[in-house]
Design an enzyme around this catalytic site. Structure first.
Site, short mmCIF file in Angstrom:
data_model
loop_
_atom_site.label_atom_id
_atom_site.label_comp_id
_atom_site.label_asym_id
_atom_site.label_seq_id
_atom_site.Cartn_x
_atom_site.Cartn_y
_atom_site.Cartn_z
N ASP A 1 0.86 -1.17 0.00
CA ASP A 1 0.00 0.00 0.00
C ASP A 1 0.92 1.24 0.00
O ASP A 1 2.11 1.14 0.33
CB ASP A 1 -0.86 -0.02 1.27
CG ASP A 1 -1.60 1.28 1.50
OD1 ASP A 1 -2.27 1.74 0.55
OD2 ASP A 1 -1.50 1.83 2.61
N ASP B 1 -0.28 5.16 0.73
CA ASP B 1 -0.58 6.21 1.71
C ASP B 1 -0.71 5.62 3.11
O ASP B 1 -1.52 4.73 3.34
CB ASP B 1 -1.86 6.95 1.31
CG ASP B 1 -1.68 7.66 -0.01
OD1 ASP B 1 -0.79 8.51 -0.10
OD2 ASP B 1 -2.41 7.32 -0.97
N GLY C 1 -10.19 7.02 -1.85
CA GLY C 1 -10.29 7.66 -3.16
C GLY C 1 -10.64 9.13 -2.99
O GLY C 1 -11.60 9.47 -2.30
N ASN D 1 0.52 10.33 -8.32
CA ASN D 1 0.96 10.54 -6.93
C ASN D 1 1.98 9.48 -6.51
O ASN D 1 2.90 9.77 -5.73
CB ASN D 1 -0.24 10.47 -5.97
CG ASN D 1 -1.24 11.57 -6.21
OD1 ASN D 1 -0.96 12.52 -6.92
ND2 ASN D 1 -2.41 11.44 -5.63
C1 XBP Z 1 -5.23 6.24 0.26
C2 XBP Z 1 -6.46 6.89 -0.18
C3 XBP Z 1 -6.41 7.91 -1.22
C4 XBP Z 1 -5.67 9.17 -0.86
C5 XBP Z 1 -6.01 10.24 -1.86
O1 XBP Z 1 -5.14 5.01 -0.39
O2 XBP Z 1 -7.53 6.59 0.31
O3 XBP Z 1 -7.72 8.26 -1.49
O4 XBP Z 1 -6.07 9.62 0.43
O5 XBP Z 1 -5.62 9.87 -3.12
P1 XBP Z 1 -4.00 3.90 -0.08
P2 XBP Z 1 -6.37 10.40 -4.45
O6 XBP Z 1 -3.77 3.89 1.41
O7 XBP Z 1 -4.62 2.66 -0.61
O8 XBP Z 1 -2.78 4.28 -0.86
O9 XBP Z 1 -6.85 11.79 -4.16
O10 XBP Z 1 -5.32 10.34 -5.53
O11 XBP Z 1 -7.53 9.45 -4.69
MG MG Z 2 -3.08 3.19 3.29
#
Ligand code: XBP
Ligand code: MG
Length: 259
Positions: free
Chosen positions: A11, A13, A54, A130
């Site tokens: 993952d 973020d 998202g 990103n």
């Molecule tokens: C993290 C998320 C994303 C980001 C924002 O996902 O939920 O929505 O907060 O990204 P993960 P976008 O932990 O699976 O990486 O604005 O590009 O959607």
């Molecule tokens: Mg995450």
């Protein structure tokens, strides 16, 4: 005899980097300012909004469930992708400024995994641009090539907690779940990786410390470094105090919560 470990699927973020409060949240607010919406997401509000994964989906959720569609521009559904593009621009600019580092142990583990011959992949809800910005600005221009598969954003219809993005990563790797290990930071992320049949290591952060991590192989406060051990939150570390490939092999081989 358990299947041999071939790939690690990460993952992004919250797992590779604490991007949410100091990155995504700031970028959303800059986009709201740019479009003169008069909205501001503080740290606490953003924590509640993280229930929805998202960025586009999160903006919509805020309008419907927090504002009850009041103080929302006409034809807002059409504005969401435009607003989100602006947010992505602000976010990648923030990363380019070097404002957001990787979490402890991440760079060490990625490099060790490559040296060991393990394949690397990404399974994330965030936008592909990103991921590129985070990897190149923290690990260098060639870091994208370290990963055999980058499964990101809208390439699947259903975002986490659905299993789709991990299933997609496994298909692209052409490996069964039993030969891979996933790395997550949140309840929604864990539901997604477990849903795809993956054993999962969880590293928590400020937003996810209290989440339910039932089914994870192990829960740590971070990956740790040789001179800065992790704190064990859940599971059996077998005497290891930082996450390296030997520890991952141990977790992968032992009869697990998800086998
Ligand atoms: C993290 C998320 C994303 C980001 C924002 O996902 O939920 O929505 O907060 O990204 P993960 P976008 O932990 O699976 O990486 O604005 O590009 O959607
Ligand atoms: Mg995450």
């Amino acid at each position: 005899m358990p299947a041999s470990l071939k790939a690690l699927i990460f993952d992004v973020d919250g797992t590779l980097s604490n991007t949410e409060a100091d990155g995504h949240r700031i970028a959303f607010n800059l986009a709201f300012d740019e479009y003169k919406l008069g909205w501001h997401w503080n740290i606490d509000t953003y924590g509640q909004l993280l229930a929805v994964t998202g960025g586009k989906e999160r903006i919509k959720y805020f309008a419907t469930d927090f504002l009850h569609n009041k103080n929302v521009p006409n034809d807002f559904d059409a504005l969401i992708p435009v607003l989100h593009q602006a947010k992505t621009r602000h976010y990648t600019e923030l990363l380019a400024s070097g404002a957001i580092p990787l979490r402890p142990g991440v760079e060490r583990l990625l490099k060790e995994a490559r040296e060991t011959g393990l394949r690397l992949a990404i399974a994330t809800t965030t936008t592909p641009a990103n991921v590129t910005a985070l990897l190149t600005h923290t690990l260098g221009e060639d870091a994208i090539s370290w990963f055999d598969v980058i499964a990101a954003g809208d390439i699947v219809p259903a975002k986490k907690p659905a299993a789709d993005i991990y299933t997609c990563a496994l298909q692209k790797l052409q490996l069964p779940a039993a030969q891979c290990m996933a790395f997550e930071d949140s309840h929604n992320g864990l539901l997604s990786s477990l849903g795809a049949g993956l054993k999962t290591v969880v590293t928590t952060n400020d937003y996810t410390t209290g989440h339910d991590f039932t089914g994870a192989e192990i829960v740590l406060d971070n990956m740790g470094e040789p001179d800065s051990p992790f704190q064990l939150i859940q599971g059996d570390a077998n005497g290891y105090d930082y996450l390296d490939c030997r520890m991952i092999e141990y977790l992968h081989q032992k009869p697990g919560n998800n086998t």
